[in-house]
Design an enzyme around this catalytic site. Structure first.
Site, PDB file in Angstrom:
ATOM      1  N   ASP A   1       0.834  -1.204   0.000  1.00 33.40           N
ATOM      2  CA  ASP A   1       0.000   0.000   0.000  1.00 33.40           C
ATOM      3  C   ASP A   1       0.867   1.252   0.000  1.00 33.40           C
ATOM      4  OD1 ASP A   1      -2.817   0.363  -0.062  1.00 33.40           O
ATOM      5  OD2 ASP A   1      -3.038  -0.802   1.760  1.00 33.40           O
TER       6      ASP A   1
ATOM      7  N   GLU B   1      -5.368   7.402  -0.037  1.00 33.52           N
ATOM      8  CA  GLU B   1      -5.824   6.708   1.165  1.00 33.52           C
ATOM      9  C   GLU B   1      -4.838   6.777   2.321  1.00 33.52           C
ATOM     10  OE1 GLU B   1      -8.046   2.518   2.180  1.00 33.52           O
ATOM     11  OE2 GLU B   1      -6.719   2.604   0.452  1.00 33.52           O
TER      12      GLU B   1
END
Length: 391
Positions: A91, A116
């Site tokens: 991520d 995010e």
């Protein structure tokens, strides 16, 4: 003779040289006045080719990093946090690479990223080893493209570029560095989802789906493991949607299913029941007379599969109180829309990405082709009423 309003509102510019007071002109005189700000006109006239090329490069490199991490799936590479959504090394690495590449490839364009992740957890003392591993992975990936290595601080700075709130003005990149984290951890479907907003409108999108077969998943023989995987979908406003191999094969234009009979329409929904109400989806399918079972698949890979006609309907009805984030749908939305599809909320309202980091929705999201949408919308609204009345 051509004419346009100059900087002085009381003067009319003629042939870009001479200026005459408006009071001296004889009417009728033909001229047009644009009320659109100059900045908006510039954005509206852009082809977005440069931005799309940068987005494809960034997403492909991020996918390369994610593939490496998923292949190894070392325990140290996966953090399962009980207090937050699952966070992986991939991520952070994916976001760092995409942020860095976009800025490197588009140095003359103001950079704004709605994403995010942030680096708060990585800056803690207990995360030093994790940060070191992320930096290693980022630099290994960048080196494959001949790019000099980044320091740990540069990686953190790149990640933290994703703090923009977006909104209706200017250009904003929208990123989910790994959409479908649980699918990623399982070794299943996930997507790197990147889109560009211009004045609140999605104007391009890229979906990198490393585990999605190039062949249709609707027709795929599960017993055959030789199917090539790794799809890159990309779309640009008014230019259609294309798919190519992540390794860079020639792009193929794709189009959503043209099925009109709802009984023949297969549909997608989220793999995780927590992400979407499977009971409501089943009720809708029953009303439509759909005979095929739902295809459950993680991430915005659903949008990619739908854009090429693997299925005809995508339903998402999150739990009550959940707010959809724009990065969960922006890239997938334009990939489907430019492939001839349509997306709305359960009330039939178009999706609005201009209000910041969240989508304001009525109940859920429905995606299909234009022919099926009226019947689908009717079935959705009837099913929602029935479910509410039964409570």
């Amino acid at each position: 003779m051509s004419a346009s309003i100059g900087h002085n509102p009381f003067l009319l510019r003629i042939n870009s040289t001479n200026q005459l007071p408006i009071s001296k002109l004889k009417f009728p005189f033909r001229f047009s006045v644009s009320t659109t700000p100059a900045r908006n006109r510039t954005f509206a006239s852009m082809s977005y080719d440069t931005q799309l090329a940068a987005a494809k490069k960034a997403s492909s490199l991020a996918a390369r990093l994610c593939q490496k991490v998923q292949k190894a799936l070392l325990q140290a590479d996966v953090q399962s946090k009980s207090d937050k959504s699952p966070v992986t090394v991939a991520d952070y690495g994916s976001q760092a690479i995409i942020s860095f590449i976009l800025q490197k490839e588009l140095p003359s364009i103001p950079f704004s990223l709605v994403a995010e992740e942030d680096s708060d957890d990585l800056r803690k003392e207990e995360s030093r080893e994790t940060l070191h591993r992320i930096t290693e992975l980022v630099n290994e990936t960048l080196a494959s493209d001949g790019i000099s290595p980044l320091s740990e601080e540069q990686v953190l700075v790149a990640i933290d570029k994703g703090v923009s709130e977006g909104g209706p003005h200017g250009q904003h990149w929208v990123l989910d560095p790994i959409d479908g984290t649980k699918g990623f951890v399982r070794g299943d479907q996930y997507a790197i989802a990147l889109a560009l907003l211009d004045e609140g409108k999605v104007v391009l999108g890229v979906l990198a789906c490393p585990n999605l077969p190039l062949a249709s998943i609707a027709k795929r023989d599960e017993s055959i493991s030789e199917d090539k995987t790794g799809c890159l979908f990309f779309a640009k406003l008014n230019a259609g949607t294309y798919m190519q191999n992540l390794d860079g094969s020639s792009p193929t234009k794709v189009h959503v299913s043209d099925i009109e009979n709802s009984e023949e329409a297969s549909f997608f929904e989220s793999y995780e029941a927590a992400h979407s109400s499977h009971d409501l989806s089943s009720l809708i399918a029953k009303k439509l007379g759909v005979k095929a079972p739902a295809v459950r698949i993680d991430s915005q890979a659903k949008y990619g599969a739908l854009s090429r006609g693997d299925g005809a309907i995508y339903l998402r009805f999150p739990r009550k109180g959940y707010r959809e984030k724009i990065w969960d749908h922006a890239a997938g939305y334009i990939v489907v829309a430019e492939a001839g599809g349509v997306a709305s909320d359960a009330a039939g309202n178009p999706l609005d990405f201009s209000k910041g980091r969240y989508l304001d929705l009525d109940t859920g999201i429905i995606v299909t082709n234009h022919k099926l949408m009226p019947a689908l919308l009717k079935a959705v609204q009837e099913s929602i009423k029935e479910k509410v009345s039964s409570l």
